[in-house]
Design a protein around this motif. Structure first.
Motif, short mmCIF file in Angstrom:
data_model
loop_
_atom_site.label_atom_id
_atom_site.label_comp_id
_atom_site.label_asym_id
_atom_site.label_seq_id
_atom_site.Cartn_x
_atom_site.Cartn_y
_atom_site.Cartn_z
N ALA A 1 0.74 -1.09 0.10
CA ALA A 1 0.03 -0.06 0.03
C ALA A 1 1.02 1.22 0.07
O ALA A 1 0.52 2.32 -0.50
N ASP A 2 2.15 1.11 0.36
CA ASP A 2 2.98 2.23 0.70
C ASP A 2 3.79 2.46 -0.83
O ASP A 2 4.29 3.59 -1.21
N GLY A 3 3.47 1.66 -1.62
CA GLY A 3 3.92 1.71 -3.12
C GLY A 3 5.28 0.93 -3.32
O GLY A 3 5.90 0.94 -4.23
N MET A 4 5.57 -0.04 -2.52
CA MET A 4 6.80 -0.98 -2.66
C MET A 4 6.38 -2.18 -3.53
O MET A 4 5.38 -2.45 -3.47
N ASN A 5 7.35 -2.46 -4.17
CA ASN A 5 7.06 -3.71 -4.93
C ASN A 5 7.68 -4.80 -4.42
O ASN A 5 8.27 -4.91 -3.39
N ASN A 6 7.39 -6.24 -5.04
CA ASN A 6 7.72 -7.24 -4.57
C ASN A 6 9.33 -7.40 -4.12
O ASN A 6 9.69 -7.85 -3.06
N LYS A 7 10.20 -6.94 -5.01
CA LYS A 7 11.70 -7.21 -4.93
C LYS A 7 12.11 -6.17 -3.74
O LYS A 7 13.12 -6.56 -3.10
N ALA A 8 11.53 -4.69 -3.75
CA ALA A 8 11.77 -4.12 -2.43
C ALA A 8 11.59 -4.71 -1.06
O ALA A 8 12.17 -4.74 0.03
N ILE A 9 10.18 -5.23 -1.36
CA ILE A 9 9.68 -5.89 0.07
C ILE A 9 10.67 -6.80 0.60
O ILE A 9 10.78 -7.14 1.56
N ALA A 10 10.97 -7.91 -0.23
CA ALA A 10 11.81 -9.20 -0.02
C ALA A 10 13.11 -8.48 0.23
O ALA A 10 13.79 -9.29 1.39
N TYR A 11 13.62 -7.48 -0.19
CA TYR A 11 14.94 -6.81 0.41
C TYR A 11 14.70 -6.42 1.75
O TYR A 11 15.60 -6.59 2.62
N ARG A 12 13.61 -5.67 2.06
CA ARG A 12 13.50 -5.13 3.28
C ARG A 12 13.31 -6.15 4.39
O ARG A 12 13.83 -6.16 5.55
N LEU A 13 12.53 -7.11 4.09
CA LEU A 13 12.27 -8.21 5.01
C LEU A 13 13.28 -9.56 5.07
O LEU A 13 13.01 -10.42 5.85
N GLY A 14 14.26 -9.51 4.00
CA GLY A 14 14.90 -10.69 4.06
C GLY A 14 14.47 -11.91 3.46
O GLY A 14 14.88 -13.02 3.92
#
Length: 243
Positions: A183-196
């Motif tokens: 919802a904040d506009g992050m894509n799957n790759k960015a989320i994967a990077y953020r959450l490990g």
């Protein structure tokens, strides 16, 4: 021949005085409040109330227009009295006196629907300003209460501000976390990077979220998140993406 003019008050509509009920269990504090209110024109001090019996007496003739309630000590008893007053008198404006730095009394004031918050260490002018503002239909928080009120709001969990939604409640903790990032506009790759996590794991979570919530695309997701209060569109800006 002289003409005697009638008194100016004749033929003029005289507005009834604002009826005030003071709810206070401490006589000394009550006398102080009465002394301050006596400085304001147009106020009719109906009764100072220290018990439910006095509340009944104060509301039996004509319901008060304003309640000044001391929540700075003995909050539980004062709150019970105020609840009874609101039950008997319906829509009434409320100014609450609170402890300086007292989170508990602020919570009680908010819970009782107070329209004005004044610290019991504030000057009489702040109490009078609160009364004028509240009677005019506004809300008033004196400076001594403002910082503590903000601090109190910060302790309220985010979910308390959301609209209840069965679909959102069905999400797991991880799915809610990923949903908020989407919802904040992050894509799957960015989320994967953020959450490990691996991108495939994030993609699987995304598909589960989409199935449970029934949105079709990213625009639907953002609308859904805004509707239930997960994001605020007025403050929303998409962060930089990681490609």
């Amino acid at each position: 021949m002289s003409i005697t003019r009638p008194p100016a008050i004749l033929g003029r509509i005289v507005k009834p005085a604002t009826r005030v009920l003071i709810v206070c269990i401490h006589p000394l504090v009550c006398e102080g409040v009465k002394a301050v209110l006596a400085r304001e024109d147009g106020l009719d001090l109906a009764v100072e109330s220290c018990s439910l019996g006095q509340v009944h007496d104060g509301c039996s003739d004509r319901p008060p227009d304003l309640i000044v309630v001391d929540l700075s000590a003995g909050c539980r008893e004062a709150t019970g009295i105020l609840t009874e007053v609101r039950h008997r008198c319906g829509d009434v404006r409320i100014v609450a006196l609170t402890d300086p730095g007292g989170t508990r009394s602020l919570r009680h004031a908010v819970a009782t629907g107070a329209h004005g918050l004044v610290s019991n260490t504030a000057s009489p002018e702040h109490l009078l300003m609160a009364i004028r503002t509240v009677l005019a239909g506004g809300y008033y928080v004196d400076p001594d209460c403002a910082a503590e009120l903000v601090s109190t709001v910060r302790t309220i969990p985010d979910h308390a501000f959301r609209q209840p939604d069965a679909g959102y409640e069905s999400l797991s903790a991880r799915e809610r976390e990923i949903f908020a990032m989407l919802a904040d506009g992050m894509n799957n790759k960015a989320i994967a990077y953020r959450l490990g996590l691996s991108p495939k794991t994030v993609e699987a979570h995304y598909l589960h979220i989409r199935r449970k919530l029934g949105f079709r695309d990213g625009v639907d997701l953002i609308r859904y998140a805004a509707r239930i209060g997960v994001i605020d569109l007025e403050d929303w800006t998409a962060p930089a993406r990681i490609d």
